[in-house]
Design a protein around this motif. Structure first.
Motif, PDB file in Angstrom:
ATOM      1  N   LEU A 194       0.825  -1.205   0.000  1.00  0.00           N
ATOM      2  CA  LEU A 194       0.000   0.000   0.000  1.00  0.00           C
ATOM      3  C   LEU A 194       0.867   1.266   0.000  1.00  0.00           C
ATOM      4  O   LEU A 194       0.527   2.272  -0.654  1.00  0.00           O
ATOM      5  N   LEU A 195       1.975   1.230   0.736  1.00  0.00           N
ATOM      6  CA  LEU A 195       2.874   2.377   0.715  1.00  0.00           C
ATOM      7  C   LEU A 195       3.484   2.596  -0.686  1.00  0.00           C
ATOM      8  O   LEU A 195       3.642   3.735  -1.141  1.00  0.00           O
ATOM      9  N   ASP A 221       2.096   1.784  -3.474  1.00  0.00           N
ATOM     10  CA  ASP A 221       1.011   2.302  -4.308  1.00  0.00           C
ATOM     11  C   ASP A 221       0.794   3.796  -4.041  1.00  0.00           C
ATOM     12  O   ASP A 221       0.561   4.591  -4.961  1.00  0.00           O
ATOM     13  N   LEU A 222       0.885   4.173  -2.805  1.00  0.00           N
ATOM     14  CA  LEU A 222       0.698   5.582  -2.437  1.00  0.00           C
ATOM     15  C   LEU A 222       1.808   6.446  -3.034  1.00  0.00           C
ATOM     16  O   LEU A 222       1.548   7.531  -3.577  1.00  0.00           O
ATOM     17  N   HIS A 223       3.031   6.002  -2.991  1.00  0.00           N
ATOM     18  CA  HIS A 223       4.152   6.751  -3.558  1.00  0.00           C
ATOM     19  C   HIS A 223       4.034   6.862  -5.077  1.00  0.00           C
ATOM     20  O   HIS A 223       4.324   7.917  -5.640  1.00  0.00           O
ATOM     21  N   SER A 265       1.265   6.780  -6.804  1.00  0.00           N
ATOM     22  CA  SER A 265       0.136   7.626  -7.166  1.00  0.00           C
ATOM     23  C   SER A 265       0.474   9.105  -6.927  1.00  0.00           C
ATOM     24  O   SER A 265      -0.011   9.986  -7.628  1.00  0.00           O
ATOM     25  N   ARG A 266       1.277   9.435  -6.016  1.00  0.00           N
ATOM     26  CA  ARG A 266       1.665  10.818  -5.751  1.00  0.00           C
ATOM     27  C   ARG A 266       2.631  11.335  -6.841  1.00  0.00           C
ATOM     28  O   ARG A 266       2.639  12.530  -7.137  1.00  0.00           O
TER      29      ARG A 266
END
Length: 170
Positions: free
Chosen positions: A160-161, A163-165, A167-168
């Protein structure tokens, strides 16, 4: 009227000069030869008031009285001491007998406890040991499940981390 007699007895309690003791005697008890020596002329020749006592038993005078009060006192003291010692020994003997009884009782208790200990040691492992081992196996299995869940959750978190990076950055 009394005069004094000189004695060489060393056992006398009245000591005089050079080991001689002086003991009173009455003039009326003197023998006729002693009375002859009591004349003024004889007094000048020898001290008639003093006579040398022989230490041989035959020559000892029957006039000497033996004082048994000291012997009776010593005998009474001895009897008292003996009685006190006897009572004390009886008390000590009673205490010793009680001590021996206590020791025997403790030895019997010790023998009973030793037999119980040997009996418990000789028994096969009880059901409690099996229950204990089963509980340990169950706890190990639960620990493995928790560790697997933690690892799975850690992997999901890392994903999830990521994916978050990503997407940012877009």
């Amino acid at each position: 009227m009394s005069s004094y007699r000189l004695s060489s007895s060393t056992a006398s309690s009245r000591r005089g000069f050079a080991g001689f003791s002086v003991s009173p005697i009455s003039v009326s008890r003197l023998s006729s030869s002693d009375r002859l020596l009591n004349t003024p002329a004889a007094s000048l020749r020898s001290n008639s008031l003093y006579r040398h006592r022989s230490s041989t038993p035959a020559a000892r005078s029957y006039l000497d009285k033996v004082d048994f009060s000291v012997a009776d006192a010593l005998n009474q003291e001895f009897l008292t001491t003996r009685t006190n010692e006897k009572v004390e020994l009886q008390e000590l003997n009673d205490r010793f007998a009680n001590f021996i009884d206590k020791v025997r009782g403790l030895e019997q208790q010790n023998a009973v406890l030793l037999s119980e200990l040997n009996q418990l040691r000789s028994k096969e492992p009880s059901r409690a040991g099996d229950v204990y081992l089963q509980e340990i196996r169950e706890l190990k299995r639960q620990l493995e499940l928790v560790v697997k869940d933690r690892d799975r959750i850690q992997v999901e978190k890392d994903n999830l981390l990521d994916d978050l990076h990503s997407s940012r950055q877009r």
